[in-house]
Design an enzyme around this catalytic site. Structure first.
Site, PDB file in Angstrom:
ATOM      1  CG  HIS A 108      -2.152  -0.949   0.824  1.00 32.66           C
ATOM      2  ND1 HIS A 108      -2.154  -2.263   1.196  1.00 32.66           N
ATOM      3  CD2 HIS A 108      -3.274  -0.761   0.090  1.00 32.66           C
ATOM      4  CE1 HIS A 108      -3.245  -2.839   0.730  1.00 32.66           C
ATOM      5  NE2 HIS A 108      -3.943  -1.955   0.057  1.00 32.66           N
ATOM      6  CD  GLU A 120     -10.103  -6.900  -2.477  1.00 31.29           C
ATOM      7  OE1 GLU A 120      -9.079  -6.321  -2.841  1.00 31.29           O
ATOM      8  OE2 GLU A 120     -10.809  -6.493  -1.536  1.00 31.29           O
ATOM      9  CG  ASP A 166      -5.692  -7.692  -1.993  1.00 27.84           C
ATOM     10  OD1 ASP A 166      -4.618  -8.065  -1.493  1.00 27.84           O
ATOM     11  OD2 ASP A 166      -6.293  -6.683  -1.604  1.00 27.84           O
ATOM     12  CB  CYS A 194     -10.372   0.021  -8.469  1.00 25.39           C
ATOM     13  SG  CYS A 194     -10.687  -1.219  -7.216  1.00 25.39           S
TER      14      CYS A 194
HETATM   15  C1  PEP Z   1      -6.915  -4.269  -4.966  1.00 24.98           C
HETATM   16  O1  PEP Z   1      -6.715  -5.199  -4.194  1.00 24.98           O
HETATM   17  O2  PEP Z   1      -6.753  -4.345  -6.197  1.00 24.98           O
HETATM   18  C2  PEP Z   1      -7.378  -2.964  -4.456  1.00 24.98           C
HETATM   19  C3  PEP Z   1      -7.698  -1.987  -5.268  1.00 24.98           C
HETATM   20  O3  PEP Z   1      -7.412  -2.786  -3.120  1.00 24.98           O
HETATM   21  P1  PEP Z   1      -6.127  -2.514  -2.201  1.00 24.98           P
HETATM   22  O4  PEP Z   1      -4.963  -2.298  -3.118  1.00 24.98           O
HETATM   23  O5  PEP Z   1      -6.454  -1.332  -1.381  1.00 24.98           O
HETATM   24  O6  PEP Z   1      -6.020  -3.775  -1.417  1.00 24.98           O
HETATM   25 MG    MG Z   2      -7.471  -5.144  -2.175  1.00 29.76          MG
END
Ligand code: PEP
Ligand code: MG
Length: 564
Positions: A197, A438, A462, A509
């Site tokens: 992150h 995910e 994920d 996303c």
């Molecule tokens: C993902 O897992 O693609 C996502 C957008 O969520 P995060 O990166 O916050 O886990």
């Molecule tokens: Mg995620």
């Protein structure tokens, strides 16, 4: 100050060039804590800090005791009573105090040394019960050390008063609160992964970042002047003027390219053959939103609410959350905002929640799992979102859903909540509900799930981690983290099919949406809605105009049929 190397390489996780002085943020690991012998100058002050840590630790334990008493009964709560007594045990406390006073050891080292001695003594004991008490003592010592460290780690006032490149063994998402974001020119770290992150955060802020640098401690000194070349994954320490000038030129060229792309801000995004592609933005706060709006977006595809929680020192109240959400919904209006319920766990941890450590946190109590078990966090967040919904065009989505029952539980909670709000005559909009796809199970069952929700958003970060069984935060296996692996693409295609068949909206996303290499493949698979990092919006828009969908389909099929 011995330096053997002037140049280091790593993995570039956020492209760009930065030049400036380095600031090393020392975040000790627990091992460092325990084994590093630190002598202090003022034992009196150290004792004061030690006593304050004992007090805080005690009140946290007693709070936990009350909570467990209420939830699980008196018998279970006794464990915490016993733990709080350890904080008064002379074997631990008096001995640590003695080491601070007489030996002038730091409180952390005094505790570690005392624990070591206790371990030795306890190992001679026959009594298994007493031996098992050692684990409790160890637990308390760790908590005390963390508290003392947090105290020492308040670097806010030690941060340089000029722009700097932040270097640390590992960079955590919560650090956005520790530093003045406007002063950070770049990041370098030893640990982390392309899709950790912190790396995502760096990309969305447009800050160049390199991870996987062999060693931070001992290789850099605060105030070293460095060139961070996150186009090639290189760091140069105290380089010659010639090299500095060369990089300043490259920086200028990059800036020029950025400016030229601003032409794409005001036009609807279409492929070469005229297919409309919707570009949304991933944001974490109001600044991101304002930035994204400058580039012309069709909506917010992901509002990561955890960043607001990470920046606080306490669980934000419903009122605080309401204000925050309302501000964002208003600023975004009339474009829609997909707000994601709190996605904690794995590399996103809130220290004030005191969540127990898990052996396998990415497979543990993440996202919706934690929210369903902790209604005291989930319900106020939902209420705040519903109350603020009047100010905008809002959709809610839930992270890490893997089971059918989770969807039913979410819907039941929301139904009750709406009834309560109606009863209290509080106005709200009927908010569409969606889930992130995910986990592989959510996609394999997407055809069923689509009948219960209003939309899907593919979380490819994920999804790649769980499909390939590759920890997204581990730099050692970063080369195996491959969102374009045919296994992952097959699941993305399955998700798209399920959404189209059931006529519900679907977007993506994950970070793939912001990658030029993935773009034609994703469009070729049938995706039309991408949610992108603010810093990448214009680059992606520009690239869409060069894509022919027929060719993209051929490419996607070719990649899908590959073995790896
Ligand atoms: C993902 O897992 O693609 C996502 C957008 O969520 P995060 O990166 O916050 O886990
Ligand atoms: Mg995620």
């Amino acid at each position: 100050m011995i330096k053997t190397k002037k140049e280091y390489s790593g993995i570039s996780v956020s492209q760009g060039i930065a030049l400036g002085k380095v600031f090393i943020f020392k975040n000790f690991s627990l091992d460092d804590l325990i084994f590093e012998e630190i002598k202090i100058e003022n034992p009196h002050l150290e004792l004061k800090k030690f006593k304050a840590a004992l007090e805080t630790c005690k009140s946290r334990i007693l709070n936990l005791k009350d909570k467990v008493n209420k939830d699980l009964g008196e018998e279970k709560a006794q464990i915490f009573e016993a733990q709080s007594l350890i904080l008064e045990d002379p074997l631990l406390v008096d001995e640590a105090e003695r080491l601070i006073k007489e030996e002038k050891f730091s409180a952390v080292y005094a505790l570690a040394k005392t624990l070591d001695n206790l371990k030795l003594e306890f190992s001679k004991l026959e009594d298994e019960y007493l031996k098992s008490r050692l684990k409790d003592i160890e637990d308390i010592v760790i908590n005390l050390c963390i508290l003392l460290l947090e105290e020492d780690n308040n670097y806010k006032d030690k941060e340089p008063d000029f722009p700097f490149i932040l270097a640390a063994e590992e960079i955590y998402p919560s650090w956005t609160a520790k530093f003045d974001k406007n002063k950070i020119l770049g990041f370098i770290s030893q640990k982390g992964g392309y899709n950790s992150h912190s790396a995502i955060l760096a990309r969305s802020m447009g800050i160049p970042a390199i991870i996987g640098i062999e060693k931070i401690k001992g290789s850099f000194n605060s105030n070293d002047y460095i060139i961070l070349d996150a186009l090639q994954g290189k760091v140069f320490i105290n380089p010659k003027d010639e090299l500095i000038n060369k990089y300043k030129e490259i920086q200028k060229r990059e800036e020029y390219k950025k400016q030229a792309r601003l032409n794409f801000a005001d036009i609807l995004t279409k492929t070469k053959d005229g297919a409309r592609i919707y570009i949304y933005a991933n944001i974490a706060n109001l600044e991101d939103l304002k930035e994204a709006k400058k580039y012309g977006i069709d909506g917010i595809g992901l509002l990561r609410t955890e960043m607001m929680f990470l920046e606080k020192e306490h669980l934000p109240s419903e009122e605080e959350q309401f204000n925050w959400y309302q501000q964002i919904f208003k600023e975004a209006y009339p474009i829609s905002v997909i707000i994601r319920a709190l996605d904690l766990g794995a590399d996103k941890n809130l220290s004030y929640l005191n969540l127990p450590k898990e052996n396998n946190p990415a497979l543990g109590e993440r996202g919706i799992r934690l929210l369903l078990r902790k209604p005291e966090i989930f319900i106020p967040q939902l209420k705040a979102i519903f109350k603020a919904s009047q100010s905008g065009n809002v959709k809610i989505m839930f992270p890490m859903v893997s089971f059918w029952e989770e969807i039913l539980q979410i819907k039941k909670i929301i139904k009750n909540l709406k009834e309560e709000l109606k009863h209290k005559k509080i106005f709200f909009k009927d908010i569409p509900l969606g889930i992130m796809l995910e986990t592989p199970s959510s996609i394999l069952l997407a055809n069923h799930f689509a009948k219960e929700v209003d939309f899907f958003s593919i979380g490819s970060n994920d999804l790649a981690q769980y499909t390939l069984a590759v920890d997204r935060t581990n730099e050692k296996i970063d080369h195996l983290y491959q969102p374009l692996n045919p296994g992952v693409l097959f699941l993305i295609k399955t998700a798209l099919k399920a959404a189209f068949k059931n006529k519900i909206e679907i977007s993506l996303c994950g970070e793939m949406a912001s990658e030029l290499e993935s773009l034609p493949i994703l469009l070729g698979l049938g995706l039309r809605k991408l949610s992108v990092n603010p810093a990448k919006i214009l680059e992606i828009k520009e690239a869409v105009f060069k894509i022919n969908l027929k060719e993209a389909e051929i490419l996607a099929n070719k990649v899908l049929s590959r073995k790896s």
